[in-house]
Design a protein around this motif. Structure first.
Motif, PDB file in Angstrom:
ATOM      1  N   LEU A  95      41.539  46.079  45.109  1.00 51.31           N
ATOM      2  CA  LEU A  95      42.874  45.860  45.654  1.00 51.31           C
ATOM      3  C   LEU A  95      43.359  47.185  46.235  1.00 51.31           C
ATOM      4  O   LEU A  95      43.498  48.166  45.507  1.00 51.31           O
ATOM      5  CB  LEU A  95      43.838  45.350  44.587  1.00 51.31           C
ATOM      6  CG  LEU A  95      45.127  44.716  45.148  1.00 51.31           C
ATOM      7  CD1 LEU A  95      45.668  43.652  44.197  1.00 51.31           C
ATOM      8  CD2 LEU A  95      46.202  45.753  45.427  1.00 51.31           C
ATOM      9  N   GLN A 112      43.330  42.436  49.244  1.00 46.50           N
ATOM     10  CA  GLN A 112      42.176  42.228  48.379  1.00 46.50           C
ATOM     11  C   GLN A 112      40.930  42.360  49.246  1.00 46.50           C
ATOM     12  O   GLN A 112      40.724  41.586  50.173  1.00 46.50           O
ATOM     13  CB  GLN A 112      42.267  40.855  47.713  1.00 46.50           C
ATOM     14  CG  GLN A 112      43.419  40.800  46.711  1.00 46.50           C
ATOM     15  CD  GLN A 112      43.601  39.445  46.084  1.00 46.50           C
ATOM     16  OE1 GLN A 112      43.495  38.433  46.757  1.00 46.50           O
ATOM     17  NE2 GLN A 112      43.912  39.411  44.792  1.00 46.50           N
ATOM     18  N   THR A 157      40.011  36.621  47.240  1.00 39.87           N
ATOM     19  CA  THR A 157      39.335  36.885  45.967  1.00 39.87           C
ATOM     20  C   THR A 157      38.927  35.575  45.311  1.00 39.87           C
ATOM     21  O   THR A 157      39.673  34.601  45.359  1.00 39.87           O
ATOM     22  CB  THR A 157      40.255  37.662  45.009  1.00 39.87           C
ATOM     23  OG1 THR A 157      39.561  37.898  43.778  1.00 39.87           O
ATOM     24  CG2 THR A 157      41.530  36.902  44.713  1.00 39.87           C
TER      25      THR A 157
END
Length: 316
Positions: A95, A112, A157
């Motif tokens: 991140l 992300q 993600t």
């Protein structure tokens, strides 16, 4: 026959562009060479235009060469300054974020990042954050509030990192705190799912006034493989789980989970990252402009009401 690879399509397009440039520069008539190549490009692209199942869309969200958050930032942002660490444990490379200008508009970016190659994906744990990643996000949200910067979050993600070290450092608590912090933002927040949006790992940075999703991305409480492993004890049943989860962009728009589907080039964003970036940049910029006229109280109230109203049920 399977569709041509993105590299093959791009290589053929490059040949067409080279011939067109040569024709413009020299004045030669090269239509005899250009026309069949252009027709072949259209034929290969047409192979990607057929309707796809929910599982096939999951595959497109994971396609090799699909633009990552950093790919979009490089195309759409200027003056990006990455800020590192959570001031408590360490720096989470899954991140990343910091202040930037989104097509000229000052923003705070939360991204992300999965990684672009095998080495990068391992380094960034395929975009799966540890607790320090979510604490870093909260630190950036604090800065956004302090300096009046709208938050732009690019979600990609499969979920939060499931390792034992993440649990030891309070993974669930960090996700819950990040969700709570984002609800309290006093500035506009626009979130965009650009690939995979898995569970709390995505929601931790997904509490926006507006939530967008690219055409071939997915967003769900659980990945199809994990769902299949729980329900049927067989991850090979993932296509069946994908159908049941209703995790694709059209499903989410119908259910009111997202405000807008951002179109992708035919065949997926990986076939034309520049066109995908233009569409994403326009959509995010438009929503930032619309939210810019709301007061702090209105932004908080709208965001809270948006998430309270999610969900549908039937009585039987």
């Amino acid at each position: 026959m399977s569709p041509a690879s993105p590299d093959a399509v791009r290589e053929l397009e490059a040949r067409v562009h080279d011939l067109e440039d040569t024709a413009r520069r020299t004045g030669q008539n090269l239509d005899a060479a250009i026309t069949p190549l252009r027709a072949e490009v259209e034929r290969l692209r047409a192979a990607h235009r057929e309707p796809v199942t929910r599982w096939e869309r999951v595959g497109l969200a994971r396609a090799p060469g699909r633009p990552t958050a950093l790919d979009y930032a490089e195309r759409l942002c200027s003056d990006f300054t990455e800020l590192h660490g959570d001031r408590a444990f360490g720096d989470d490379l899954a991140l990343i974020g910091g202040p930037a200008r989104w097509q000229g508009t000052p923003v705070m970016l939360l991204m992300q990042q999965k990684g672009r190659d095998t080495k990068g994906k391992i380094k960034r744990r395929f975009g799966m954050s540890n607790p320090e990643g979510y604490r870093k996000a909260m630190r950036l949200m604090d800065l956004a509030d302090r300096f009046g910067l709208p938050v732009v979050s690019l979600i990609d993600t499969p979920g939060a990192y499931p390792g034992i070290e993440a649990e030891e450092r309070g993974q669930a608590w960090a996700i819950a705190e990040s969700i709570q912090r984002m609800v309290r933002l006093s500035v506009p927040a626009v979130c965009a799912v650009i690939g995979e949006g898995g569970s709390g790992g995505a929601l931790a940075v997904g509490v926006g006034n507006r939530v967008l999703i690219q055409e071939n991305a997915w967003y769900s409480v659980i990945s199809p493989e994990s769902c299949a492993a729980i329900l049927w004890r067989d991850a090979a049943q993932a296509p069946k789980a994908a159908e049941a989860l209703k995790l694709t962009a059209p499903d989410l728009l119908e259910l009111g989970i997202v405000e807008e589907i951002v179109p992708e080039p035919p065949g997926g964003a990986h076939l034309d990252p520049d066109a995908a970036a233009r569409a994403l940049g326009e959509a995010v910029g438009r929503h930032l402009a619309e939210l810019g006229g709301l007061s702090e109280a209105e932004l908080k109230a709208q965001r809270a009401e948006r998430f309270r109203s999610l969900g549908a049920f039937t009585e039987g």
